[in-house]
Design a protein around this motif. Structure first.
Motif, PDB file in Angstrom:
ATOM      1  N   THR A   1       0.863  -1.182   0.000  1.00  0.00           N
ATOM      2  CA  THR A   1       0.000   0.000   0.000  1.00  0.00           C
ATOM      3  C   THR A   1       0.895   1.226   0.000  1.00  0.00           C
ATOM      4  O   THR A   1       1.999   1.208   0.546  1.00  0.00           O
ATOM      5  CB  THR A   1      -0.926   0.050   1.232  1.00  0.00           C
ATOM      6  OG1 THR A   1      -0.145   0.043   2.427  1.00  0.00           O
ATOM      7  CG2 THR A   1      -1.907  -1.119   1.234  1.00  0.00           C
ATOM      8  N   ALA A   2       0.439   2.266  -0.634  1.00  0.00           N
ATOM      9  CA  ALA A   2       1.188   3.515  -0.691  1.00  0.00           C
ATOM     10  C   ALA A   2       0.223   4.679  -0.503  1.00  0.00           C
ATOM     11  O   ALA A   2      -0.802   4.757  -1.184  1.00  0.00           O
ATOM     12  CB  ALA A   2       1.909   3.644  -2.037  1.00  0.00           C
ATOM     13  N   LYS A   3       0.528   5.549   0.430  1.00  0.00           N
ATOM     14  CA  LYS A   3      -0.314   6.710   0.689  1.00  0.00           C
ATOM     15  C   LYS A   3      -0.035   7.789  -0.354  1.00  0.00           C
ATOM     16  O   LYS A   3       1.112   8.148  -0.598  1.00  0.00           O
ATOM     17  CB  LYS A   3      -0.053   7.240   2.099  1.00  0.00           C
ATOM     18  CG  LYS A   3      -1.001   8.353   2.512  1.00  0.00           C
ATOM     19  CD  LYS A   3      -0.734   8.786   3.946  1.00  0.00           C
ATOM     20  CE  LYS A   3      -1.683   9.917   4.357  1.00  0.00           C
ATOM     21  NZ  LYS A   3      -1.413  10.362   5.758  1.00  0.00           N
TER      22      LYS A   3
ATOM     23  N   THR B   1      -6.331   9.602  -0.108  1.00  0.00           N
ATOM     24  CA  THR B   1      -6.302   8.368  -0.905  1.00  0.00           C
ATOM     25  C   THR B   1      -4.975   7.625  -0.771  1.00  0.00           C
ATOM     26  O   THR B   1      -3.946   8.173  -0.380  1.00  0.00           O
ATOM     27  CB  THR B   1      -6.534   8.675  -2.402  1.00  0.00           C
ATOM     28  OG1 THR B   1      -5.498   9.556  -2.855  1.00  0.00           O
ATOM     29  CG2 THR B   1      -7.891   9.294  -2.630  1.00  0.00           C
ATOM     30  N   GLY B   2      -5.024   6.346  -1.138  1.00  0.00           N
ATOM     31  CA  GLY B   2      -3.841   5.500  -1.201  1.00  0.00           C
ATOM     32  C   GLY B   2      -3.951   4.566  -2.383  1.00  0.00           C
ATOM     33  O   GLY B   2      -4.972   4.547  -3.089  1.00  0.00           O
ATOM     34  N   ILE B   3      -2.902   3.772  -2.627  1.00  0.00           N
ATOM     35  CA  ILE B   3      -2.898   2.786  -3.710  1.00  0.00           C
ATOM     36  C   ILE B   3      -2.656   1.406  -3.115  1.00  0.00           C
ATOM     37  O   ILE B   3      -1.804   1.231  -2.246  1.00  0.00           O
ATOM     38  CB  ILE B   3      -1.800   3.078  -4.751  1.00  0.00           C
ATOM     39  CG1 ILE B   3      -1.972   4.467  -5.364  1.00  0.00           C
ATOM     40  CG2 ILE B   3      -1.824   2.039  -5.873  1.00  0.00           C
ATOM     41  CD1 ILE B   3      -0.886   4.814  -6.373  1.00  0.00           C
ATOM     42  N   ASP B   4      -3.403   0.441  -3.591  1.00  0.00           N
ATOM     43  CA  ASP B   4      -3.250  -0.951  -3.181  1.00  0.00           C
ATOM     44  C   ASP B   4      -2.395  -1.676  -4.223  1.00  0.00           C
ATOM     45  O   ASP B   4      -2.812  -1.850  -5.365  1.00  0.00           O
ATOM     46  CB  ASP B   4      -4.626  -1.617  -3.063  1.00  0.00           C
ATOM     47  CG  ASP B   4      -4.550  -3.015  -2.469  1.00  0.00           C
ATOM     48  OD1 ASP B   4      -3.461  -3.611  -2.505  1.00  0.00           O
ATOM     49  OD2 ASP B   4      -5.572  -3.500  -1.970  1.00  0.00           O
TER      50      ASP B   4
ATOM     51  N   PRO C   1       3.530   6.920  -6.246  1.00  0.00           N
ATOM     52  CA  PRO C   1       4.664   6.030  -5.955  1.00  0.00           C
ATOM     53  C   PRO C   1       4.513   4.685  -6.646  1.00  0.00           C
ATOM     54  O   PRO C   1       3.423   4.126  -6.719  1.00  0.00           O
ATOM     55  CB  PRO C   1       4.621   5.892  -4.436  1.00  0.00           C
ATOM     56  CG  PRO C   1       3.190   6.144  -4.076  1.00  0.00           C
ATOM     57  CD  PRO C   1       2.690   7.159  -5.059  1.00  0.00           C
ATOM     58  N   LEU C   2       5.629   4.175  -7.159  1.00  0.00           N
ATOM     59  CA  LEU C   2       5.643   2.855  -7.771  1.00  0.00           C
ATOM     60  C   LEU C   2       5.986   1.803  -6.716  1.00  0.00           C
ATOM     61  O   LEU C   2       6.632   2.112  -5.714  1.00  0.00           O
ATOM     62  CB  LEU C   2       6.678   2.816  -8.895  1.00  0.00           C
ATOM     63  CG  LEU C   2       6.362   3.670 -10.125  1.00  0.00           C
ATOM     64  CD1 LEU C   2       7.574   3.742 -11.050  1.00  0.00           C
ATOM     65  CD2 LEU C   2       5.163   3.123 -10.876  1.00  0.00           C
TER      66      LEU C   2
ATOM     67  N   ILE D   1      15.877   1.024  -3.889  1.00  0.00           N
ATOM     68  CA  ILE D   1      15.893   0.856  -5.340  1.00  0.00           C
ATOM     69  C   ILE D   1      15.544   2.188  -5.998  1.00  0.00           C
ATOM     70  O   ILE D   1      14.553   2.828  -5.647  1.00  0.00           O
ATOM     71  CB  ILE D   1      14.906  -0.223  -5.796  1.00  0.00           C
ATOM     72  CG1 ILE D   1      15.406  -1.612  -5.396  1.00  0.00           C
ATOM     73  CG2 ILE D   1      14.693  -0.170  -7.305  1.00  0.00           C
ATOM     74  CD1 ILE D   1      16.646  -2.066  -6.144  1.00  0.00           C
ATOM     75  N   ARG D   2      16.361   2.595  -6.976  1.00  0.00           N
ATOM     76  CA  ARG D   2      16.115   3.805  -7.750  1.00  0.00           C
ATOM     77  C   ARG D   2      16.041   3.444  -9.226  1.00  0.00           C
ATOM     78  O   ARG D   2      16.724   2.528  -9.684  1.00  0.00           O
ATOM     79  CB  ARG D   2      17.225   4.838  -7.508  1.00  0.00           C
ATOM     80  CG  ARG D   2      17.328   5.291  -6.046  1.00  0.00           C
ATOM     81  CD  ARG D   2      16.095   6.089  -5.630  1.00  0.00           C
ATOM     82  NE  ARG D   2      16.178   6.496  -4.238  1.00  0.00           N
ATOM     83  CZ  ARG D   2      15.652   5.824  -3.237  1.00  0.00           C
ATOM     84  NH1 ARG D   2      15.025   4.668  -3.480  1.00  0.00           N
ATOM     85  NH2 ARG D   2      15.742   6.256  -1.995  1.00  0.00           N
ATOM     86  N   LEU D   3      15.226   4.191  -9.973  1.00  0.00           N
ATOM     87  CA  LEU D   3      15.040   3.920 -11.396  1.00  0.00           C
ATOM     88  C   LEU D   3      15.918   4.837 -12.239  1.00  0.00           C
ATOM     89  O   LEU D   3      16.089   6.019 -11.932  1.00  0.00           O
ATOM     90  CB  LEU D   3      13.577   4.115 -11.789  1.00  0.00           C
ATOM     91  CG  LEU D   3      12.565   3.206 -11.082  1.00  0.00           C
ATOM     92  CD1 LEU D   3      11.162   3.479 -11.634  1.00  0.00           C
ATOM     93  CD2 LEU D   3      12.922   1.741 -11.248  1.00  0.00           C
TER      94      LEU D   3
END
Length: 392
Positions: A216-218, A223-226, A359-360, A366-368
């Motif tokens: 999960t990412a806030k 809202t957040g992402i699952d 956010p991914l 880890i960096r892209l």
């Protein structure tokens, strides 16, 4: 007449999808062979360090030497000076997960020895070299009930082709006569110890690191992402694909999204280490989440106690009157108002929020690098190389 509020769901582009239950992912992560090779470099370095910390038990035994008789030996304070893994490869294996093959590994040990034979007592030190070590490790990939990744060792085998022990001391030449028996014992112990160390390293190091992957990412206060796994990772001959839920949700009140993701199939690109596929479902749930959180609500006030049933299509909102207790009214006018709201107010506000980025699902440190973005039918594709930043 009472005041009626018509809440327009912000995911206007998404309501054209069927209201069915599906297990398709809304977000897909692909790790290519190049990405696996990069991760493998760091994993092998970690395993080398772990194997170099192996502790070996003291050993003792009795042997008979021609024209000498019974010899009792004791080997103690065994110290592993180094363990090198110069050649190795990681491969995705369908229906298995990942397989790591290590060849031509070698190690060096030393220790102390004591010998009793006839009336002779002697002691000294010895050196032991282990050569041509072959290790094969199978890793099972899965997910737990919370949607987090799991990694375990499903199989491990170690084969040591050559062990050489050299005793030093006053009668070292004599003790080297029974080195083969000692070498055989060392070989069996090391083969067992190596796989034990591999299993422990996978559990304590690799599994622990994999758990840093956020499910999960806030996004903001609402809202957040699952990003939880919808199924275990799937290994193909060229990559490792993982389906994630990929769904925005309201932090205050999470409700079932009234539409489902379509099947998502990534193109056969393998130039980058990792690829992210974000489906239209992923972005459409953003609108639904902001609506559910109360951030985007449109109110229409009029003098009609009517019931209007909206049907939102891909590009435009269509309204039809199902029932009214006060007669007819101009549905087209209301439809025009809602379309203006959706195109001029709703979508710009939502797009402005999405422009801030999201956010991914990346594990710790880890960096892209070398990223690119392409648009495909029903999904957005992001490709990148990765860089691991070790702890300071």
């Amino acid at each position: 007449m009472g005041v009626q509020s018509l809440a327009v769901a912000c995911g206007a582009l998404a309501f054209c999808l069927a209201l069915t239950t599906a297990t398709n992912p809304g977000f897909v992560v692909r790790i290519t062979q190049a990405g696996l090779d990069y991760a493998h470099q760091h994993g092998i370095a970690m395993l080398e360090k772990k194997l170099a910390e192996l502790t070996l038990p003291d050993m003792s035994g009795d042997f008979r030497v021609l024209r000498v008789g019974k010899v009792h030996y004791e080997l103690s304070r065994l110290r592993l000076r180094s363990f090198h893994l110069p050649y190795s490869r990681i491969s995705p294996v369908p229906n298995v997960g990942l397989q790591v093959a290590i060849s031509n590994a070698f190690a060096e040990l030393d220790g102390d020895w004591r010998v009793k034979m006839l009336f002779i007592r002697d002691h000294g030190s010895f050196d032991l070299k282990v050569e041509n070590v072959y290790i094969k490790i199978s890793l099972r990939l899965g997910s737990d009930t919370t949607g987090k990744p799991t990694i375990s060792t499903s199989d491990c085998s170690t084969r040591i082709s050559k062990v050489r022990v050299l005793f030093s001391g006053k009668f070292g030449w004599l003790y080297n006569l029974f080195h083969s028996a000692v070498e055989s014992k060392f070989k069996k112990i090391l083969e067992s110890k190596v796989c034990d160390s591999v299993a422990e390293s996978v559990h304590k190091e690799l599994q622990t690191y994999a758990r840093t992957l956020p499910v999960t990412a806030k996004i903001d206060a609402r809202t957040g992402i699952d990003y939880s796994f919808v199924a275990p990772p799937v290994a193909t001959a060229q990559s490792l694909d993982t389906g994630l839920k990929g769904e925005f949700y309201s932090l205050a009140h999470r409700s079932t999204v009234p539409f489902s993701p379509l099947p998502l199939s990534l193109p056969s690109d393998h130039d980058r280490m990792v690829y992210f596929g974000a489906s239209s479902y992923f972005f459409n749930t953003a609108g639904f989440a902001y609506h559910t959180s109360g951030a985007l609500v449109f109110e229409i006030t009029d003098a009609m106690g009517q019931r209007v049933a909206p049907l939102l299509s891909l590009c435009r909102i269509k309204l039809s009157l199902k029932d009214s207790v006060v007669g007819t009214f101009q549905v087209r006018l209301l439809q025009s108002i809602m379309n203006i709201f959706a195109s001029d107010i709703l979508l710009p506000r939502l797009n402005a929020r999405l422009d801030e980025g999201f956010p991914l699902p990346l594990p710790d440190r880890i960096r892209l690098l070398n990223t690119f973005v392409r648009f495909h039918q029903n999904f957005l594709l992001l490709g990148a190389d990765v860089h691991f930043q070790p702890k300071a």
